[in-house]
Scaffold this motif. Structure first.
Motif, PDB file in Angstrom:
ATOM      1  N   ILE A   1       1.741  10.555   8.188  1.00 44.25           N
ATOM      2  CA  ILE A   1       0.786   9.974   7.241  1.00 44.25           C
ATOM      3  C   ILE A   1       0.721  10.851   5.992  1.00 44.25           C
ATOM      4  N   VAL A   2       0.917  10.236   4.822  1.00 45.40           N
ATOM      5  CA  VAL A   2       0.892  10.989   3.568  1.00 45.40           C
ATOM      6  C   VAL A   2      -0.519  10.907   2.978  1.00 45.40           C
ATOM      7  N   LEU A   3      -1.082  12.065   2.670  1.00 41.59           N
ATOM      8  CA  LEU A   3      -2.475  12.128   2.224  1.00 41.59           C
ATOM      9  C   LEU A   3      -2.615  13.002   0.982  1.00 41.59           C
TER      10      LEU A   3
ATOM     11  N   ALA B   1       5.302   9.818  -9.874  1.00 36.89           N
ATOM     12  CA  ALA B   1       6.467   9.944  -8.995  1.00 36.89           C
ATOM     13  C   ALA B   1       6.564   8.797  -7.998  1.00 36.89           C
ATOM     14  N   CYS B   2       5.442   8.182  -7.670  1.00 34.95           N
ATOM     15  CA  CYS B   2       5.449   7.156  -6.628  1.00 34.95           C
ATOM     16  C   CYS B   2       6.064   5.860  -7.144  1.00 34.95           C
ATOM     17  N   PRO B   3       7.153   5.382  -6.523  1.00 30.78           N
ATOM     18  CA  PRO B   3       7.789   4.157  -7.012  1.00 30.78           C
ATOM     19  C   PRO B   3       7.027   2.890  -6.612  1.00 30.78           C
ATOM     20  N   TYR B   4       6.019   3.019  -5.776  1.00 25.42           N
ATOM     21  CA  TYR B   4       5.316   1.830  -5.281  1.00 25.42           C
ATOM     22  C   TYR B   4       3.948   1.632  -5.949  1.00 25.42           C
ATOM     23  N   LYS B   5       3.636   2.440  -6.951  1.00 29.58           N
ATOM     24  CA  LYS B   5       2.322   2.380  -7.615  1.00 29.58           C
ATOM     25  C   LYS B   5       1.194   2.416  -6.590  1.00 29.58           C
ATOM     26  N   ALA B   6       1.345   3.282  -5.618  1.00 30.64           N
ATOM     27  CA  ALA B   6       0.405   3.271  -4.500  1.00 30.64           C
ATOM     28  C   ALA B   6      -0.834   4.110  -4.759  1.00 30.64           C
ATOM     29  N   ARG B   7      -0.786   4.945  -5.772  1.00 29.57           N
ATOM     30  CA  ARG B   7      -1.920   5.848  -5.969  1.00 29.57           C
ATOM     31  C   ARG B   7      -2.704   5.517  -7.221  1.00 29.57           C
ATOM     32  N   SER B   8      -3.975   5.896  -7.198  1.00 29.11           N
ATOM     33  CA  SER B   8      -4.811   5.703  -8.380  1.00 29.11           C
ATOM     34  C   SER B   8      -5.679   6.938  -8.576  1.00 29.11           C
TER      35      SER B   8
ATOM     36  N   MET C   1       0.868  -1.179   0.000  1.00 30.85           N
ATOM     37  CA  MET C   1       0.000   0.000   0.000  1.00 30.85           C
ATOM     38  C   MET C   1       0.899   1.220   0.000  1.00 30.85           C
ATOM     39  N   CYS C   2       0.351   2.423   0.116  1.00 33.19           N
ATOM     40  CA  CYS C   2       1.194   3.605   0.244  1.00 33.19           C
ATOM     41  C   CYS C   2       2.148   3.362   1.402  1.00 33.19           C
ATOM     42  N   GLN C   3       3.425   3.603   1.169  1.00 31.18           N
ATOM     43  CA  GLN C   3       4.444   3.294   2.177  1.00 31.18           C
ATOM     44  C   GLN C   3       4.661   4.460   3.143  1.00 31.18           C
ATOM     45  N   HIS C   4       3.906   5.522   2.993  1.00 28.74           N
ATOM     46  CA  HIS C   4       3.986   6.694   3.861  1.00 28.74           C
ATOM     47  C   HIS C   4       5.437   7.117   4.085  1.00 28.74           C
ATOM     48  N   CYS C   5       6.076   7.416   2.945  1.00 26.12           N
ATOM     49  CA  CYS C   5       7.490   7.787   2.908  1.00 26.12           C
ATOM     50  C   CYS C   5       7.750   9.059   3.715  1.00 26.12           C
ATOM     51  N   ALA C   6       8.871   9.058   4.438  1.00 23.31           N
ATOM     52  CA  ALA C   6       9.269  10.274   5.156  1.00 23.31           C
ATOM     53  C   ALA C   6       9.699  11.349   4.152  1.00 23.31           C
ATOM     54  N   LYS C   7      10.375  10.895   3.056  1.00 21.12           N
ATOM     55  CA  LYS C   7      10.755  11.849   2.012  1.00 21.12           C
ATOM     56  C   LYS C   7       9.930  11.504   0.780  1.00 21.12           C
ATOM     57  N   ALA C   8       8.669  11.847   0.822  1.00 19.32           N
ATOM     58  CA  ALA C   8       7.723  11.365  -0.177  1.00 19.32           C
ATOM     59  C   ALA C   8       7.857  12.106  -1.502  1.00 19.32           C
ATOM     60  N   PRO C   9       8.191  11.394  -2.585  1.00 16.10           N
ATOM     61  CA  PRO C   9       8.288  12.076  -3.882  1.00 16.10           C
ATOM     62  C   PRO C   9       6.941  12.603  -4.374  1.00 16.10           C
ATOM     63  N   CYS C  10       5.854  11.963  -3.966  1.00 21.09           N
ATOM     64  CA  CYS C  10       4.534  12.460  -4.382  1.00 21.09           C
ATOM     65  C   CYS C  10       4.304  13.874  -3.854  1.00 21.09           C
ATOM     66  N   VAL C  11       4.787  14.127  -2.628  1.00 16.15           N
ATOM     67  CA  VAL C  11       4.631  15.460  -2.044  1.00 16.15           C
ATOM     68  C   VAL C  11       5.545  16.456  -2.768  1.00 16.15           C
TER      69      VAL C  11
HETATM   70  S1  SF4 Z   1       2.133   7.724  -2.514  1.00 20.95           S
HETATM   71 FE1  SF4 Z   1       4.013   6.602  -3.043  1.00 20.95          FE
HETATM   72  S2  SF4 Z   1       5.636   8.165  -2.891  1.00 20.95           S
HETATM   73 FE2  SF4 Z   1       3.865   8.997  -1.824  1.00 20.95          FE
HETATM   74  S3  SF4 Z   1       4.185   8.425   0.329  1.00 20.95           S
HETATM   75 FE3  SF4 Z   1       2.910   6.815  -0.604  1.00 20.95          FE
HETATM   76  S4  SF4 Z   1       4.369   5.270  -1.293  1.00 20.95           S
HETATM   77 FE4  SF4 Z   1       5.582   7.137  -0.896  1.00 20.95          FE
END
Ligand code: SF4
Ligand code: SF4
Lengths: 256, 176
Positions: A142-144, A159-166, A117-127
């Motif tokens: 929590i990344v939202l 930008a998300c390397p985990y394909k976490a978003r749709s 799922m979204c890995q809630h990155c501390a240095k989130a590229p999506c942000v």
């Molecule tokens: S959406 Fe992707 S890049 Fe952004 S916090 Fe979640 S896992 Fe990380």
């Protein structure tokens, strides 16, 4: 102008309204006392009592022990889908806040089924890439997506390397009151932020503990006494694609 | 000067024509029905009604910012809170359609020609508030989780007294 990643705060009203409100609250509290002491006071306290918000002293994280996760089990995915009100019917654009991925080591043949799922990155590229400030990280990690601000450009998906978003590409109805979602905005795992704010664990963690293999541990990574911190200290764990140095809040044990 | 009555009459007619929008409006106004606002379930609103009529959007903007960005949730002061009090089943046992004038928000918004898009994402039906667990047993199951050794959540700690008071002081806007 400095990019703070935070949207402009809404404007409110002046002092006179504060006075107004105070008077009103006074009257309301008084009448509540007079009418029905126990019940009304309780209801009133709940209505007015502000809960404390997300704090930077906490960082919520997940630990997934893949040795306990069977490939036949989809309890976490089903729970997320029914709690948050999304449906995946197998089309490539369907939402997937959480999905099961089978990973196999080609050398040894060891294979594990992994919930991602979204890995809630501390240095989130999506942000980093979001042009509007809609993608943001809460104080507790929590990344939202703030869908009020999201323009649906889908930069964050790329930008998300985990394909976490749709992306929601069709009009939808029957949303859950606690999980608003709609056409033209991007979405992903929220770590069940509404449940966390209410002092509960995410729906996937709860389902895994009851119907699954008890593979998920949820808790505060900054609290050394929390179960997740103790488990992380005891057994080696990995972050997915740790080489990207995004410092995800989701960690895995027992990967091949 | 024999034309004087004609000129005066012409001027009067001109004046009447120029002010026609005003008069027509006044006449139309007395004849038109005011919006029929569906009754709410609760005893009183979260703010004085007169204030809400003018400022509900400011309150909504503030609680939206607090809930989404700061994680401060107040069950009553939230859009789901408004909906659970203001949207009721009609006589036929069904909830009003989100496009009908019987839907609380529409009663006024349609009257004044304001279109809102809140409900393309937000639920338009009363339901349990944010944070409650509808499908599963809620608190009872959390207790069960703690019993089987899963972490019970300790609410985030904030140093020193009332963080709300501090936020209020520091808030870049005024608090309704
Ligand atoms: S959406 Fe992707 S890049 Fe952004 S916090 Fe979640 S896992 Fe990380
Ligand atoms: S799709 Fe929305 S959240 Fe994603 S980058 Fe664009 S504006 Fe930001």
């Amino acid at each position: 102008m400095a990019m703070t990643g935070r949207p402009a705060a809404p404007r409110g009203t002046g002092h006179e309204v504060d006075e107004d409100r105070r008077r009103f609250l006074g009257t309301a509290a008084l009448s509540a006392l007079v009418v029905a002491p126990g019940v009304s006071l309780l209801a009133f306290a709940e209505g007015q009592g502000r809960k404390q918000g997300a704090s930077a002293r906490t960082r919520w994280g997940l630990l997934i022990d893949t040795t306990k996760c069977k490939s036949s089990c989809t309890a976490c995915v089903t729970a997320c889908s029914s709690y948050n009100g999304w449906k995946n019917e197998g089309r490539p654009t369907d939402p997937q806040w959480i999905r099961k991925v089978q990973v196999t080591d080609p050398e040894t043949g060891v294979s594990r089924s992994v919930p991602v799922m979204c890995q809630h990155c501390a240095k989130a590229p999506c942000v980093e890439v979001c042009p509007t400030g809609a993608s943001f990280k809460r104080a507790d990690g929590i990344v939202l997506v703030d869908r009020h601000i999201c323009i649906g450009c889908r930069y964050c998906m790329m930008a998300c390397p985990y394909k976490a978003r749709s992306f929601v590409s069709e009009e939808i109805s029957g949303q859950k009151p606690w999980a608003p979602r709609g056409k033209g905005t991007v979405e992903g795992c929220t770590l069940c932020v509404d449940r966390i704010d209410a002092g509960q664990v995410p729906a996937c963690v709860q389902a895994c503990a009851h119907e699954g293999g008890r593979a998920m541990t949820f808790g505060d990574l900054k609290d050394p006494a929390s179960e997740i911190s103790r488990a992380l200290a005891e057994f080696p764990s990995v972050q997915l694609r740790a080489d990207l140095m995004l410092d995800p809040g989701v960690q895995y044990q027992g990967l091949p | 000067m024999r034309d004087r009555p004609v000129i005066l009459a012409g001027l009067a007619l001109l004046l009447l024509l120029l002010t026609a929008p005003f008069w027509l409006g006044a006449v139309a106004h007395t004849g038109s029905a005011l919006p029929a606002i569906p009754r709410a379930k609760g005893a009183h609103c979260v703010r004085p009604v007169a204030w809400m009529r003018k400022n509900h959007m400011k309150l909504l903007m503030r609680v939206r910012y607090e809930a989404v960005h700061e994680g401060i949730r107040n069950r009553q002061e939230s859009l789901p809170g408004c909906i659970s009090c203001h949207v009721s089943r009609l006589a036929d046992g069904k909830y009003p359609s989100v496009t009908s004038s019987k839907f609380f928000c529409n009663a006024c918004h349609q009257y004044v020609g304001v279109r809102i898009d809140c409900f393309s994402c937000h639920s338009n039906r009363p339901g349990s508030g944010a944070g409650t667990v509808a499908q599963s047993g809620g608190e009872a199951r959390l207790v069960a989780l703690a019993a089987i050794g899963n972490p019970a959540i300790v609410p985030p700690r904030v140093a020193g007294g009332s963080s709300t008071a501090r936020r209020r002081r520091e808030a870049p806007w005024r608090w309704p």
